[in-house]
Design a protein around this motif. Structure first.
Motif, PDB file in Angstrom:
ATOM      1  N   GLN A   1      38.700 -16.410 -30.322  1.00  0.00           N
ATOM      2  CA  GLN A   1      37.482 -15.857 -29.734  1.00  0.00           C
ATOM      3  C   GLN A   1      37.524 -15.973 -28.217  1.00  0.00           C
ATOM      4  N   THR A   2      37.253 -14.862 -27.556  1.00  0.00           N
ATOM      5  CA  THR A   2      37.144 -14.822 -26.105  1.00  0.00           C
ATOM      6  C   THR A   2      35.737 -14.386 -25.748  1.00  0.00           C
TER       7      THR A   2
ATOM      8  N   ASP B   1      30.186  -6.530 -28.163  1.00  0.00           N
ATOM      9  CA  ASP B   1      31.068  -7.368 -28.978  1.00  0.00           C
ATOM     10  C   ASP B   1      32.156  -6.533 -29.642  1.00  0.00           C
TER      11      ASP B   1
ATOM     12  N   VAL C   1      35.629  -6.692 -32.251  1.00  0.00           N
ATOM     13  CA  VAL C   1      36.344  -7.443 -33.281  1.00  0.00           C
ATOM     14  C   VAL C   1      37.690  -6.775 -33.534  1.00  0.00           C
TER      15      VAL C   1
ATOM     16  N   THR D   1      30.494 -11.396 -38.605  1.00  0.00           N
ATOM     17  CA  THR D   1      31.141 -11.143 -37.320  1.00  0.00           C
ATOM     18  C   THR D   1      31.417  -9.658 -37.128  1.00  0.00           C
TER      19      THR D   1
ATOM     20  N   ASP E   1      46.569 -13.222 -30.909  1.00  0.00           N
ATOM     21  CA  ASP E   1      45.405 -12.821 -30.114  1.00  0.00           C
ATOM     22  C   ASP E   1      45.748 -11.883 -28.961  1.00  0.00           C
TER      23      ASP E   1
ATOM     24  N   ASN F   1      42.879  -9.898 -27.202  1.00  0.00           N
ATOM     25  CA  ASN F   1      41.662 -10.523 -26.683  1.00  0.00           C
ATOM     26  C   ASN F   1      41.465 -10.298 -25.190  1.00  0.00           C
TER      27      ASN F   1
ATOM     28  N   ALA G   1      29.936 -16.465 -28.055  1.00  0.00           N
ATOM     29  CA  ALA G   1      29.937 -16.538 -29.519  1.00  0.00           C
ATOM     30  C   ALA G   1      28.711 -15.879 -30.138  1.00  0.00           C
TER      31      ALA G   1
ATOM     32  N   TYR H   1      41.404 -17.565 -36.303  1.00  0.00           N
ATOM     33  CA  TYR H   1      40.701 -16.621 -35.445  1.00  0.00           C
ATOM     34  C   TYR H   1      40.834 -17.051 -33.993  1.00  0.00           C
TER      35      TYR H   1
ATOM     36  N   SER I   1      32.277 -10.257 -25.867  1.00  0.00           N
ATOM     37  CA  SER I   1      33.195 -11.103 -26.624  1.00  0.00           C
ATOM     38  C   SER I   1      34.254 -10.234 -27.284  1.00  0.00           C
TER      39      SER I   1
ATOM     40  N   ASN J   1      36.765 -10.962 -30.595  1.00  0.00           N
ATOM     41  CA  ASN J   1      37.040 -11.924 -31.659  1.00  0.00           C
ATOM     42  C   ASN J   1      38.110 -11.350 -32.578  1.00  0.00           C
TER      43      ASN J   1
END
Length: 461
Positions: free
Chosen positions: A162-163, A206, A208, A250, A216, A219, A166, A160, A230, A232
């Motif tokens: 993530q930017t 958020d 996903v 998530t 990624d 992202n 969290a 994964y 975020s 993700n």
């Protein structure tokens, strides 16, 4: 805290702050604490207390441990002084002492959970000291996020990226007002994200990205376009991962879930009837946006073209046999009343997929339709049926009408399928999928698989 000892204590605090198991605290001794009953309470593990001592002074401190483990004590002071410490349990004599002339005075012991006391005394000298006490404690659980509970453990085999933040941004969505973004592949449509998705979910939410391969690439792109809290990207390439609590948590916590291009057959194999599928549905039902491009768009209809273990269907081939072996249609994994009777197709004009989409239509139940999109083109479907086109190409919708003739739709025979309604919509045009009202262009098209020039009209696009 005495400035002479600043470097020592700062170094200690830096070491503690890099740990994932406990937090460093600082405090100052408070008088009166000459008696055990007056002990200053140490509230957290890894505490450094700044105190002072002189003739006749005794300082008591207390703390409680919730787990068995190591208790360590460090007493720093000026090298000209000699201060000592002793550790006590709830009753009895000292169980550990630091009574040498060393600076610092160090000691540690493995002890059971319980209540403990530290006594600091003067042997000679007077002045400042820094007492550091470290003891076992339960890890602080992650913050509970927006009703979804604590963040589950991340599977060791999950890839994964993530930017951003969290934690869950806790977006304010309206249940029952979810939207769907259908994107035809190729270059993504920036205006669909900024002009459709962003106004729906709002800033600082958020996002996903779901995929079974790749990396990624979305992202930074979507973090910027959507002002996201975020982004993700989850590479969910097994049913085990698709059933993991972390993946489900998530996705459920997100306001926008976007399925990247890839292979819709692989998506169905890995994700169908899993926690991932349930979480995806949850986002839509709570009022979020579900989107996909290329194979991601193909996954979002009530029926899905599913080339599982077979070559992709090509217009030139499928018109020669209504049951051509490249045709396989499966039930979808996303429930949306507006798309329940729909199969979606992508890379449309670029790969001349009109004939294959029409053949797909012939395999669907009465009253169904096919929605197809060119590359760099999208259709944004709101919960009220209002659906808007963005991008450089067109969106096409195919359906049967009262004049449609299913002249020859049988296995091992060329397709002869007449008078299918083709609706073409370009940027800024729209259709309401509930009422059928639109401002696009309609055309009646037919397929005759007995001819090399099987389109009527010859250019049905």
């Amino acid at each position: 805290m005495n400035n002479k000892n600043y470097f020592i204590v700062a170094s200690l605090l830096l070491g503690f702050s890099l740990s994932h198991t406990a937090y460093a605290c600082t405090s100052t001794e408070s008088e009166p604490n000459d008696l055990e009953s007056q002990a200053n309470v140490i509230d957290c593990a890894n505490t450094t207390l700044a105190g002072s001592s002189k003739r006749g002074d005794i300082d008591w401190f207390s703390f409680s441990t919730s787990e068995n483990g190591e208790i360590s004590i460090r007493l720093d002071h000026d090298s000209r002084d000699d201060f000592d410490w002793a550790l006590f349990g709830e009753t009895g004599n000292a169980i550990l002492t630091g009574e040498t002339s060393n600076v610092p005075e160090l000691g540690s012991i493995t002890a059971a959970a319980g209540n403990y006391y530290v006594k600091v005394t003067r042997y000679s000298g007077r002045g400042w000291y820094d007492l550091t006490v470290n003891y076992p404690t339960e890890p602080t659980p992650p913050a509970e996020d927006c009703g979804y509970g604590f963040t589950p453990a991340i599977p060791s085999d999950l890839t994964y990226w993530q930017t951003g933040n969290a934690n869950d941004a806790c977006g304010a969505l309206t249940s029952g007002q979810g939207a769907t973004l259908l994107m035809g592949g190729g270059t993504d449509v920036d205006s669909a994200f900024t002009g459709r998705v962003l106004p729906h979910i709002g800033n600082n939410q958020d996002v996903v990205i779901l995929r079974t391969s790749g990396s990624d690439g979305y992202n930074d792109y979507l973090s910027g376009l959507l002002n996201a809290d975020s982004v993700n990207t989850l590479l969910v390439d097994s049913r085990t991962l698709a059933n993991s609590d972390y993946v489900a948590w998530t996705i459920k916590s997100a306001e926008f879930v976007f399925i990247a291009g890839g292979d819709q057959a692989d998506y169905l194999n890995q994700w169908h009837n899993t926690q991932l599928q349930d979480a995806l549905q949850h986002v839509y039902d709570k009022g979020g946006v579900i989107g996909g491009t290329s194979a991601g768009m193909a996954l979002l209809g009530g029926s899905v073209y599913d080339p599982d273990g077979i070559l992709g269907a090509i217009s030139d081939e499928v018109v020669t046999d209504f049951c051509h072996d490249t045709i396989n249609i499966s039930q979808g994994m996303f429930s949306n009343n507006l798309l329940a009777n729909t199969l979606t197709d992508t890379h449309f004009a670029e790969r001349d997929r009109l004939a294959r989409s029409v053949v797909f239509l012939g395999h669907l139940a009465a009253g169904s339709n096919v929605i197809a999109a060119d590359e760099n083109t999208s259709l944004y479907v709101k919960s009220n049926g209002e659906s808007l086109v963005d991008g450089s190409g067109a969106v096409y919708i195919f359906k049967e009408t009262a004049t449609t003739e299913r002249q020859q739709l049988s296995c091992n025979a060329p397709v002869i399928y007449n008078n299918i309604e083709r609706l073409k919509l370009i940027a800024n045009q729209q259709i309401n999928l509930n009422t059928g009202s639109h401002n696009g262009e309609t055309l009646s098209v037919s397929i005759d698989g007995t001819s090399n020039r099987y389109y009527s009209p010859l250019n049905p696009y």
